[in-house]
Write a protein that holds these residues in place. Structure first.
Motif, PDB file in Angstrom:
ATOM      1  N   ASN A   6      38.923  69.809  31.383  1.00 49.53           N
ATOM      2  CA  ASN A   6      38.908  70.979  30.601  1.00 49.53           C
ATOM      3  C   ASN A   6      39.133  70.717  29.172  1.00 49.53           C
ATOM      4  N   ILE A   7      38.324  70.909  28.143  1.00 46.16           N
ATOM      5  CA  ILE A   7      38.626  70.612  26.817  1.00 46.16           C
ATOM      6  C   ILE A   7      38.683  72.080  26.172  1.00 46.16           C
ATOM      7  N   SER A   8      39.960  72.327  25.690  1.00 46.57           N
ATOM      8  CA  SER A   8      40.141  73.609  25.342  1.00 46.57           C
ATOM      9  C   SER A   8      40.234  73.752  23.621  1.00 46.57           C
ATOM     10  N   HIS A   9      40.806  72.571  23.081  1.00 47.03           N
ATOM     11  CA  HIS A   9      41.080  72.285  21.884  1.00 47.03           C
ATOM     12  C   HIS A   9      41.237  70.750  21.451  1.00 47.03           C
ATOM     13  N   LEU A  10      40.742  70.549  20.055  1.00 49.20           N
ATOM     14  CA  LEU A  10      40.777  69.228  19.720  1.00 49.20           C
ATOM     15  C   LEU A  10      41.438  69.368  18.265  1.00 49.20           C
ATOM     16  N   LEU A  11      42.482  68.331  17.959  1.00 52.30           N
ATOM     17  CA  LEU A  11      43.021  68.445  16.571  1.00 52.30           C
ATOM     18  C   LEU A  11      42.655  67.205  15.730  1.00 52.30           C
ATOM     19  N   PHE A  12      42.526  67.417  14.561  1.00 51.04           N
ATOM     20  CA  PHE A  12      42.128  66.397  13.686  1.00 51.04           C
ATOM     21  C   PHE A  12      42.754  66.634  12.548  1.00 51.04           C
ATOM     22  N   ALA A  13      43.893  66.034  11.970  1.00 50.90           N
ATOM     23  CA  ALA A  13      44.734  66.171  11.034  1.00 50.90           C
ATOM     24  C   ALA A  13      45.092  67.535  10.790  1.00 50.90           C
ATOM     25  N   ASP A  14      44.501  68.305   9.770  1.00 50.64           N
ATOM     26  CA  ASP A  14      44.716  69.602   9.482  1.00 50.64           C
ATOM     27  C   ASP A  14      43.780  70.537  10.136  1.00 50.64           C
ATOM     28  N   ASP A  15      42.885  70.251  10.717  1.00 49.71           N
ATOM     29  CA  ASP A  15      41.655  70.768  11.447  1.00 49.71           C
ATOM     30  C   ASP A  15      41.803  71.047  12.874  1.00 49.71           C
ATOM     31  N   THR A  16      41.504  72.029  13.340  1.00 54.17           N
ATOM     32  CA  THR A  16      41.683  72.446  14.824  1.00 54.17           C
ATOM     33  C   THR A  16      40.337  72.908  15.135  1.00 54.17           C
ATOM     34  N   LEU A  17      39.724  72.479  16.417  1.00 58.33           N
ATOM     35  CA  LEU A  17      38.722  73.066  17.112  1.00 58.33           C
ATOM     36  C   LEU A  17      39.333  73.425  18.150  1.00 58.33           C
ATOM     37  N   ILE A  18      38.813  74.959  18.593  1.00 56.19           N
ATOM     38  CA  ILE A  18      39.348  75.525  19.809  1.00 56.19           C
ATOM     39  C   ILE A  18      37.844  76.117  20.228  1.00 56.19           C
ATOM     40  N   MET A  19      37.783  75.904  21.831  1.00 56.13           N
ATOM     41  CA  MET A  19      36.648  76.338  22.329  1.00 56.13           C
ATOM     42  C   MET A  19      37.060  77.200  23.565  1.00 56.13           C
ATOM     43  N   CYS A  20      36.207  78.063  23.608  1.00 57.09           N
ATOM     44  CA  CYS A  20      36.357  79.033  24.415  1.00 57.09           C
ATOM     45  C   CYS A  20      35.255  79.902  25.037  1.00 57.09           C
ATOM     46  N   GLU A  21      35.399  80.642  25.999  1.00 56.35           N
ATOM     47  CA  GLU A  21      34.090  81.489  26.332  1.00 56.35           C
ATOM     48  C   GLU A  21      33.739  82.746  25.355  1.00 56.35           C
TER      49      GLU A  21
END
Length: 180
Positions: free
Chosen positions: A31-46
């Motif tokens: 279950n991938i809910s978020h990914l962090l890249f330096a100062d960027d954040t990807l958040i995945m949800c329904e």
């Protein structure tokens, strides 16, 4: 960012938000809910109003506790597939709506992975460098060094996500050969 990551993980563990599930039913599912890249954040949800409200509450709590302001002007909601309530979800978060055919960290997301057109930006970068270098007086050794240290590395980042079509590889090799 570690604190934000743990807060997001707590929402997932407690069933408040659902991330992106990867894996087959009879195997381990990640279950991938978020990914962090330096100062960027990807958040995945329904695409669910309650999950988006919980996410917004978490971001406000994060701001209050850590004093780090979340820039809502840069926040984008990217729906995947048909999401009928996209405008409502974006309004809840106070953000813009973007399409999945986008560039993120220099990589084109949402395009066909085997399409040679995604490599156009890499070829353009190589050609731009070559135009500058051709004006310079360089020895053969200097040209070889530039090819090995720079031109060979430009496609590497794209290769981490996309397979290179043979025609593109041949074109890049020809550009390098012609420069040499």
């Amino acid at each position: 960012m570690e604190a934000l990551s743990r807060l997001l993980l707590a929402l997932v563990v407690n069933g408040v938000i659902t991330g992106f599930l990867i894996g087959a039913p009879n195997r381990v599912i990640i279950n991938i809910s978020h990914l962090l890249f330096a100062d960027d954040t990807l958040i995945m949800c329904e695409a669910d109003q309650r999950q988006v409200q919980a996410l917004k509450a978490l971001l406000f709590c994060f701001e209050a506790v850590f004093g780090l302001k979340v820039n809502l002007d840069k926040l984008e909601l990217v729906p995947i597939g048909l999401v009928p309530n996209t405008r409502l979800l974006a309004k809840t978060l106070g953000c813009k709506i973007a399409s999945f055919l986008m560039t993120y960290l220099g990589l084109p997301l949402g395009s066909a992975s085997r399409a040679s057109s995604i490599w156009d930006t890499v070829i353009e970068k190589i050609e731009r460098r070559l135009v500058e270098w051709k004006r310079m007086y360089l020895s053969k050794g200097g040209r070889i060094t530039l090819i090995k240290s720079t031109l060979s590395n430009l496609p590497t980042y794209f290769l981490s996500l996309f397979p290179i079509p043979a025609s593109v590889a041949i074109h890049i090799e020809k550009l390098q050969r012609d420069f040499l």
